[in-house]
Design an enzyme around this catalytic site. Structure first.
Site, PDB file in Angstrom:
ATOM      1  N   ALA A 153       0.832  -1.210   0.000  1.00 64.28           N
ATOM      2  CA  ALA A 153       0.000   0.000   0.000  1.00 64.28           C
ATOM      3  C   ALA A 153       0.866   1.259   0.000  1.00 64.28           C
ATOM      4  O   ALA A 153       1.960   1.253   0.580  1.00 64.28           O
ATOM      5  CB  ALA A 153      -0.923  -0.016   1.222  1.00 64.28           C
TER       6      ALA A 153
ATOM      7  N   CYS B  86      12.681   4.774   0.715  1.00 64.93           N
ATOM      8  CA  CYS B  86      12.811   6.198   0.398  1.00 64.93           C
ATOM      9  C   CYS B  86      13.570   6.957   1.487  1.00 64.93           C
ATOM     10  O   CYS B  86      13.214   8.070   1.851  1.00 64.93           O
ATOM     11  CB  CYS B  86      11.451   6.838   0.152  1.00 64.93           C
ATOM     12  SG  CYS B  86      10.276   6.675   1.514  1.00 64.93           S
TER      13      CYS B  86
END
Length: 460
Positions: free
Chosen positions: A273, A387
């Site tokens: 998700a 990230c």
């Protein structure tokens, strides 16, 4: 008496109490009060801004606002957090002594107003007047109302010179971590671009150049389409309703490209998700299993796939103990991380994360990666990504896996696989992007998220 003298002489002086003004009686007051409250939650309690401004489960004060005021709150907070050091320095030049240690609500109120004056296209007078009203409505700040008025009026008059004042807009630990990882010059470039509003990147199903022309954007070498500005709602753009594209930073699109031809292969997206990478894998023809721990996040993923007219099996499960009936041909682990590579989009991150958080997350990533490699068949591919800008969460995790697991070998990434961006390939063959990469003459079209990705093969 000069305004400057008034600023200093009124500091801390008791004021005659003003009658409280209901927020609904002053347009925009509720939004400013909400922004002040949420800024305090970020700075003092290290609360995620995404959670506070979630349109379904956000802070009650935020939820009480209409859509227009919610957008204003997000704009104010983005500007206040991206430019926190500059604002702090400017306010400091307006007063002759520091604000009282316990005057945290006053400081947040001043930062919210200063962010509007310096960075938003709003009337300065409204920012000043509403800040004074908000001060008078708050028993903690009422005695500072005249000081608030004088400070903000001076900021408005002198903003052209004050805005150019050099200041660090992130906590010291964050800047030090960038310098340690990338050197002073690259760290400075990262901090500079992080202070600017980010562009919007789209992953498109069709030809990027055609979609760039249709949307008035730029086709990037990675295959993404970049938009500097959007007129109106994102959902009103051509192709949204038809499911022809989805929002995804170009750096975030790179890991899924590292699998090569995956048509008809069984691929697991292990922390899937909200589904951008799941959509990429499905669009490439893979038989995708999208795994996530959160039922709510999976619900959002399924809604996104439905709009995009793409299919994937969804599984609500804890990856650490996930045990599928048979191994996959490939797995993608975009692991939970500190998100320090997304500060341009999420300017609260340096203020809500700590070095201790990064160490804990790196340990979690190592644990999840150890398990992820067991889910792929012999000869299968594993892509690990996140990230974060911190090598502890990227390069170190990859290196440790190779050192302790003889069944796993590194498959170096080539520049051709990521749009020819050879500067993103490390000497080991990892992908490492930073916000200072993918430069453009127009800052509004420049940069990308900080990302790490490594590709492995299971030998046996």
């Amino acid at each position: 008496m000069s305004s400057e003298r008034a600023t200093k002489r009124n500091f801390g002086r008791k004021q005659k109490p003003a009658d409280p003004i209901e927020a609904e009686d002053r347009p925009g007051l509720a939004a400013r009060q909400c922004a002040t409250r949420l800024l305090g939650a970020v700075i003092e309690k290290h609360t995620s801004l995404d959670g506070l401004t979630d349109n379904n489960n956000g802070h009650p004060q935020y939820m009480a606002l209409d859509d227009r005021d919610r957008s204003l709150v997000r704009a104010i907070l983005g500007a206040a957090l991206r430019n926190r050091g500059t604002i702090e320095a400017a306010i400091g030049r307006m007063i002759d002594r520091p604000l009282p240690e316990n005057a945290v609500a006053l400081k947040h109120l001043l930062h919210v107003a200063a962010a509007q004056i310096f960075y938003l296209d709003l009337p300065d007078r409204a920012a000043v007047d509403l800040a004074v009203t908000a001060a008078n409505n708050d028993p903690r700040n009422r005695r500072f109302a005249s000081m608030v008025n004088a400070v903000l009026r001076r900021l408005s008059r002198e903003k052209e010179s004050l805005e150019r004042a050099s200041a660090t807009n992130v906590p010291a630990w964050f800047e030090a971590s960038l310098v340690a990882a990338y050197g002073k010059e690259k760290a400075a470039a990262i901090l500079e671009i992080q202070a600017k509003e980010p562009p919007v990147d789209l992953t498109v199903k069709g030809d990027p150049k055609e979609w760039a022309e249709r949307l008035g954007g730029l086709a990037l070498p990675t295959g993404s389409v970049r938009l500097a500005t959007i007129e109106g709602a994102l959902t009103s753009l051509p192709g949204f309703a038809e499911g022809e594209w989805w929002v995804q930073d170009t750096a975030a699109s790179l890991p899924a490209k590292l699998f090569g031809d995956i048509k008809d292969k069984r691929v697991a997206d292990l922390c899937a998700a909200p589904g951008g990478k799941t959509a990429q894998l499905a669009q490439a023809g893979a038989k995708v299993t999208a795994l996530d721990l959160s039922a709510n996040r999976l619900k959002r993923l399924r809604a996104n796939l439905e709009r995009l007219q793409l299919n994937a099996e969804t599984v609500e499960a804890n990856l650490a103990i996930y045990d599928p009936a048979e191994p996959f041909d490939a797995v993608l682990l975009d692991a939970p991380c500190s998100s320090t590579g997304t500060v341009r989009r999420h300017p609260d991150v340096p203020w809500t994360k700590t070095p201790e958080d990064i160490a804990k997350l790196a340990a979690l990533q190592a644990k999840l990666l150890d398990h992820a490699v067991t889910l792929v068949r012999a000869g299968g591919t594993i892509v690990f990504s996140n990230c974060s800008l911190d090598p502890l969460e990227g390069e170190s995790v990859a290196k440790d896996l190779l050192a302790k697991n003889p069944a796993i070998e590194l498959v170096p990434v080539t520049a051709e696989e990521i749009g020819g961006l050879a500067e993103l390939i490390t000497k080991e063959g990892y992908v490492r992007s930073t916000p200072a990469d993918l430069a453009n003459d127009d800052p509004a079209l420049s940069g990308m998220d900080g990302f790490f990705a490594a590709r492995f093969r299971r030998k046996y």
